[in-house]
Design a protein around this motif. Structure first.
Motif, PDB file in Angstrom:
ATOM      1  N   PRO A 196       0.834  -1.208   0.000  1.00  0.00           N
ATOM      2  CA  PRO A 196       0.000   0.000   0.000  1.00  0.00           C
ATOM      3  C   PRO A 196       0.868   1.257   0.000  1.00  0.00           C
ATOM      4  O   PRO A 196       2.036   1.226   0.374  1.00  0.00           O
ATOM      5  CB  PRO A 196      -0.807  -0.111   1.290  1.00  0.00           C
ATOM      6  CG  PRO A 196      -0.103  -1.120   2.115  1.00  0.00           C
ATOM      7  CD  PRO A 196       0.633  -2.013   1.197  1.00  0.00           C
ATOM      8  N   ARG A 197       0.253   2.367  -0.417  1.00  0.00           N
ATOM      9  CA  ARG A 197       1.014   3.611  -0.569  1.00  0.00           C
ATOM     10  C   ARG A 197       1.266   4.294   0.755  1.00  0.00           C
ATOM     11  O   ARG A 197       0.441   4.235   1.667  1.00  0.00           O
ATOM     12  CB  ARG A 197       0.219   4.596  -1.413  1.00  0.00           C
ATOM     13  CG  ARG A 197       0.135   4.225  -2.840  1.00  0.00           C
ATOM     14  CD  ARG A 197      -0.765   5.196  -3.541  1.00  0.00           C
ATOM     15  NE  ARG A 197      -1.390   4.510  -4.671  1.00  0.00           N
ATOM     16  CZ  ARG A 197      -2.250   5.094  -5.477  1.00  0.00           C
ATOM     17  NH1 ARG A 197      -2.609   6.339  -5.276  1.00  0.00           N
ATOM     18  NH2 ARG A 197      -2.758   4.428  -6.466  1.00  0.00           N
ATOM     19  N   GLY A 198       2.389   4.993   0.810  1.00  0.00           N
ATOM     20  CA  GLY A 198       2.646   5.970   1.867  1.00  0.00           C
ATOM     21  C   GLY A 198       2.478   5.443   3.270  1.00  0.00           C
ATOM     22  O   GLY A 198       2.882   4.316   3.583  1.00  0.00           O
ATOM     23  N   VAL A 200       0.285   4.204   4.992  1.00  0.00           N
ATOM     24  CA  VAL A 200      -0.446   2.979   5.348  1.00  0.00           C
ATOM     25  C   VAL A 200       0.560   1.911   5.798  1.00  0.00           C
ATOM     26  O   VAL A 200       0.275   1.110   6.677  1.00  0.00           O
ATOM     27  CB  VAL A 200      -1.272   2.477   4.148  1.00  0.00           C
ATOM     28  CG1 VAL A 200      -2.013   1.216   4.519  1.00  0.00           C
ATOM     29  CG2 VAL A 200      -2.246   3.545   3.704  1.00  0.00           C
TER      30      VAL A 200
ATOM     31  N   GLY B  31      -5.161   4.482   1.163  1.00  0.00           N
ATOM     32  CA  GLY B  31      -4.546   3.606   0.168  1.00  0.00           C
ATOM     33  C   GLY B  31      -4.597   4.167  -1.240  1.00  0.00           C
ATOM     34  O   GLY B  31      -3.782   3.825  -2.080  1.00  0.00           O
ATOM     35  N   TYR B 178       4.994  11.059   2.225  1.00  0.00           N
ATOM     36  CA  TYR B 178       5.629   9.745   2.076  1.00  0.00           C
ATOM     37  C   TYR B 178       5.081   8.955   0.897  1.00  0.00           C
ATOM     38  O   TYR B 178       5.308   7.758   0.801  1.00  0.00           O
ATOM     39  CB  TYR B 178       5.461   8.947   3.374  1.00  0.00           C
ATOM     40  CG  TYR B 178       5.964   9.704   4.571  1.00  0.00           C
ATOM     41  CD1 TYR B 178       7.321   9.720   4.883  1.00  0.00           C
ATOM     42  CD2 TYR B 178       5.101  10.455   5.366  1.00  0.00           C
ATOM     43  CE1 TYR B 178       7.802  10.441   5.958  1.00  0.00           C
ATOM     44  CE2 TYR B 178       5.569  11.186   6.443  1.00  0.00           C
ATOM     45  CZ  TYR B 178       6.919  11.177   6.727  1.00  0.00           C
ATOM     46  OH  TYR B 178       7.395  11.894   7.784  1.00  0.00           O
ATOM     47  N   LEU B 179       4.356   9.650   0.011  1.00  0.00           N
ATOM     48  CA  LEU B 179       3.653   8.948  -1.059  1.00  0.00           C
ATOM     49  C   LEU B 179       4.587   8.088  -1.898  1.00  0.00           C
ATOM     50  O   LEU B 179       4.250   6.983  -2.290  1.00  0.00           O
ATOM     51  CB  LEU B 179       2.949   9.985  -1.946  1.00  0.00           C
ATOM     52  CG  LEU B 179       1.963   9.435  -2.943  1.00  0.00           C
ATOM     53  CD1 LEU B 179       0.835   8.715  -2.226  1.00  0.00           C
ATOM     54  CD2 LEU B 179       1.400  10.557  -3.787  1.00  0.00           C
ATOM     55  N   VAL B 184       8.261   2.980   3.516  1.00  0.00           N
ATOM     56  CA  VAL B 184       8.260   4.200   4.328  1.00  0.00           C
ATOM     57  C   VAL B 184       9.043   3.909   5.605  1.00  0.00           C
ATOM     58  O   VAL B 184       8.734   2.965   6.312  1.00  0.00           O
ATOM     59  CB  VAL B 184       6.823   4.616   4.681  1.00  0.00           C
ATOM     60  CG1 VAL B 184       6.840   5.833   5.572  1.00  0.00           C
ATOM     61  CG2 VAL B 184       6.032   4.891   3.429  1.00  0.00           C
TER      62      VAL B 184
END
Lengths: 478, 291
Positions: A196-198, A200, B31, B178-179, B184
């Motif tokens: 999942p992005r970022g 999450v 998401g 943080y995309l 991350v």
């Protein structure tokens, strides 16, 4: 309530059925404990001498620190806990271990997974998520091994002769469900090709870390303590109702903790965590009451035996829980976040709580399982004192360092290097504590290895004697 | 809790609830996050990293940099910064006298010392920050008075907090930042300084690489280990240094006739560090950028 067991015919048979799987689980666990603590010590020394082993890319701080934590948790705590769970389930079921070969295979598989994972981290293959650093290959192996052991434990539980459930059952049964769920979720989301992005990602990683390090270890540690404390004290477990409340409140509130207060995520997440952490004080209190009521009037001499290991473990659990709640309180979190305080709480949970309870349980059950006293009982006693001194010297300065460092970091007039220097003073004492814990762990490992070797020699002797013995007359052909 | 089914259900429901809350809900909420827009511009944020910087994130992950460094700026709140930008026909001494005449105002009582200290020894250099207040009314009243006095002033919205004051960023980090990070790595310990804004604080790639090779050559008190293994020591060809070679202070430099050259990993890591910025205002983290 007391663990419902009578000294029936089967106790010996039950213990004997666990011999091979438990040796496989505990033997590897002891090795990983020593490996993890050595790696931890290397990481600790690097703070005093940054140039220590700097030329070795495998052992750079960012490799050894997570590898050390993971080796202690995945290498020692989980397999050792699984071994103790199998024994408790078999004993409480009044039946020998079901599918005894499955946990033997699983134990070797598990330790292989930890080996691959540790090697992966040291070679730079970490996933980058805290407590989930092991690369995908290791995660698949660990997950499979856990399922196999859980199947064996569930089968033992299903085929039990004694129908009534004991409080330890709740905690340990929940733990068997917990791990596969959180581990598969975390790996499927974070270790997949389409993560999942970022933010999450860290949210799921925090959810996983809380459910593993805080909840899973709590379920296992308290479940094991609730079995051994009444058994050794010779008194029933005080108050079924409070134990039940402790269990339910722990799993209902505790699983919502873990999102740091200052996290760059939608505000509802840390807020929910903060409220949940406050409510988690209730199960902590209930578990404390049960523990104190069960042990306070027990006339058991301590002398560094299992009873004391487990009692110390339960005290650490309470302190670690309170530190955890304190760090989740927005007011304190502003100071404590990003300091050594968090590390102190985690290490207390691992080494002061989970490991101590597991040591106590293993020192108690291993002689029964092997049908032989501990080869070096003095080592076990020495281990107790080394472990206590080590944990105190390791954790207390680290927690104080965190508070001091946090205070300095919150004051922009203090240079960053000065805030760091304050913590370094305390880290020196912590490293001494790590050394003591390591020495204790070596003594623990020595006891287990001597037992394993004795057992293997015993088997070899039997085999040789069998080969050398004259054939029975009926089989001799004339 | 009489039967195994009860225990199973209790565990299933409690863990399932937190799974829905902390796994499913964030996936649904965040998401599908997309690039956002920098406040009062049409520029997108965050930008996709360059190839080197994207690879550098993997070097950062592989070497476990997040064990000691966070990438997250925190702020405690917002405040108005009243800055003097032009004196018009007034002289600095006149303005100081005028500012002191305002000290009798009761609403200014708690700022008197701060303003007096900031004006003490002021030689008239502009722009000059007069004071920072969380009180919007006070800031606008002050701006009115300054306008009436014939000087130019500007009131800017600024983030406050120790991290901001240390220069670790101009505003707090937010989810949108943080995309493009995969993974991350927020970090949980500040054994080293925060890196969320390191690309603005230390925008020089050579300095970054010097710091990676010999941290003490840049920060004498550093406890960071050296990442020597991201560099190689080479013999100079015909005594001439290669363009990539590090320019280190003498006590850290290689022996005569040799030079220290970054491997690709070191260059990528430096590119990644330079890509870390927290200096643009966003809807959820506003501030007034300096002109």
């Amino acid at each position: 309530m007391n663990p419902t067991e009578n000294k029936s015919c089967c106790t010996n048979a039950i213990d004997a059925s666990l011999r091979v799987p438990l040796l496989a689980l505990f033997g590897g666990a002891a090795v990983w404990l020593v490996v993890g603590l050595v790696l931890g010590l290397i990481a600790g020394i690097k703070f005093h001498a940054p140039e220590f082993l700097a030329g070795c890319p495998l052992l750079t701080y960012g490799h050894v620190a997570p590898a050390a934590n993971d080796a202690v948790l995945y290498g020692f705590c989980i397999p050792a806990a699984l071994g103790v769970i199998l024994w408790i389930f078999a004993r409480l079921s009044q039946n020998p271990l079901a599918l005894p070969l499955v946990p033997v295979v699983a134990a070797h598989l598990w330790h292989l997974g930890v080996f691959i994972g540790t090697a992966g981290i040291l070679l730079g293959g970490s996933t980058g998520h805290t407590w989930l650093e092991y690369p995908r290959a290791a995660a698949v192996i660990l997950f499979t091994a856990f399922l196999l052991i859980a199947v064996s434990a569930a089968a033992t539980f299903g085929w039990r002769r004694e129908q009534t459930l004991y409080p330890s059952h709740w905690f340990l049964f929940a733990a068997l469900l917990w791990f596969p769920w959180i581990y598969s979720t975390a790996n499927l989301f974070l270790n997949s090709n389409q993560a999942p992005r970022g933010v999450v990602q860290p949210i799921i990683a925090w959810w996983f870390a809380n459910n593993l390090v805080f909840i899973w270890l709590a379920l296992v540690g308290v479940g094991i303590a609730f079995y051994f404390l009444p058994k050794i004290a010779g008194r029933p477990l005080a108050s079924y109702g409070q134990a039940l409340f402790g269990f339910l409140a722990l799993i209902f509130f505790g699983t919502w903790c873990g999102i740091p207060q200052g996290a760059p995520v939608p505000a509802w997440l840390p807020t929910v965590s903060s409220v949940a952490a406050g409510l988690t004080l209730l199960p902590l209190l209930a578990i404390l009451i049960v523990t104190v009521k069960t042990t306070c009037c027990a006339n058991v001499s301590c002398k560094g035996g299992s009873f004391c290991f487990i009692k110390f473990g339960m005290m650490s659990f309470l302190v670690s829980g309170i530190l955890y709640v304190a760090a989740a309180c927005p007011q304190y979190s502003r100071i404590l976040e990003f300091t050594w305080f968090g590390a102190a709480q985690t290490q207390l949970q691992l080494l002061g709580f989970a490991a101590m309870i597991l040591f106590g349980a293993i020192y108690y059950l291993l002689p029964l399982v092997m049908d032989k006293p501990l080869p070096l009982p003095k080592f076990a006693k020495l281990h107790f004192w080394l472990a206590i001194a080590g944990v105190l010297l390791f954790i207390v300065p680290l927690a104080i360092a965190g508070v001091e460092q946090g205070g300095k970091l919150a004051d922009a007039n203090v240079a960053f290097a000065d805030a760091n220097a304050v913590a370094l003073k305390f880290l020196r004492i912590s490293t001494t504590g790590q050394l003591l814990i390591l020495l204790g762990a070596v003594l623990f490992a020595v006891n287990i290895f001597i037992m394993t070797i004795q057992w293997k020699l015993g088997i070899a002797k039997t085999v040789i004697a069998y080969i050398k013995s004259p054939l029975e007359t009926s089989e001799v052909k004339s | 809790m009489k039967t195994g089914v009860c225990v199973f259900l209790a565990a299933f429901v409690s863990l399932g609830a937190s799974w829905c809350g902390f796994v499913l809900a964030p996936v649904l909420q965040l998401g599908g996050a997309k690039q956002t827009v920098i406040l009062q511009t049409t520029d997108n944020w965050p930008l996709q990293r360059t190839g080197d910087a994207t690879l550098g994130l993997q070097v950062y992950r592989a070497n476990g940099c997040a064990a000691c460094h966070t990438e997250q700026v925190r702020q405690t709140g917002m405040a108005n910064e009243v800055t003097l930008t032009g004196l018009g026909i007034r002289k600095p001494e006149d303005f100081s006298a005028f500012a002191k005449s305002l000290f009798v105002l009761p609403e200014l009582a708690s700022y008197t010392n701060a303003i007096a200290a900031s004006l003490n020894g002021w030689n008239g250099a502009l722009p000059k920050t007069l004071f920072i207040t969380g009180d919007n009314d006070l800031a606008s009243a002050m701006a009115d008075r300054l306008k009436a006095a014939g000087v130019k002033s500007e009131t800017r919205l600024v983030a406050t907090g120790a991290d901001i004051a240390r220069g670790w960023g101009l505003r707090q980090s937010v989810a949108a930042d943080y995309l493009y990070d995969q993974p991350v790595q927020l970090g949980s310990l500040r054994a080293g300084p925060d890196l969320a804004n390191i690309g603005v604080r230390v925008p020089d790639a050579n300095l970054q690489m010097n710091h990676l090779y010999a941290p003490k050559s840049v920060a004498p008190n550093s406890t960071m280990p050296s990442f020597k293994f991201l560099f190689e020591v080479r013999q100079k060809i015909n005594g001439a240094a290669s363009p990539d070679a590090l320019n280190l202070p003498k006590e850290f430099a290689a022996a005569d006739g040799f030079e220290i050259v970054p491997k690709p990993e070191a260059k990528q890591l430096a590119a990644y560090l330079l890509s870390l910025k927290a200096n643009v205002p966003l809807y959820e983290a506003p501030f007034t950028p300096a002109k």
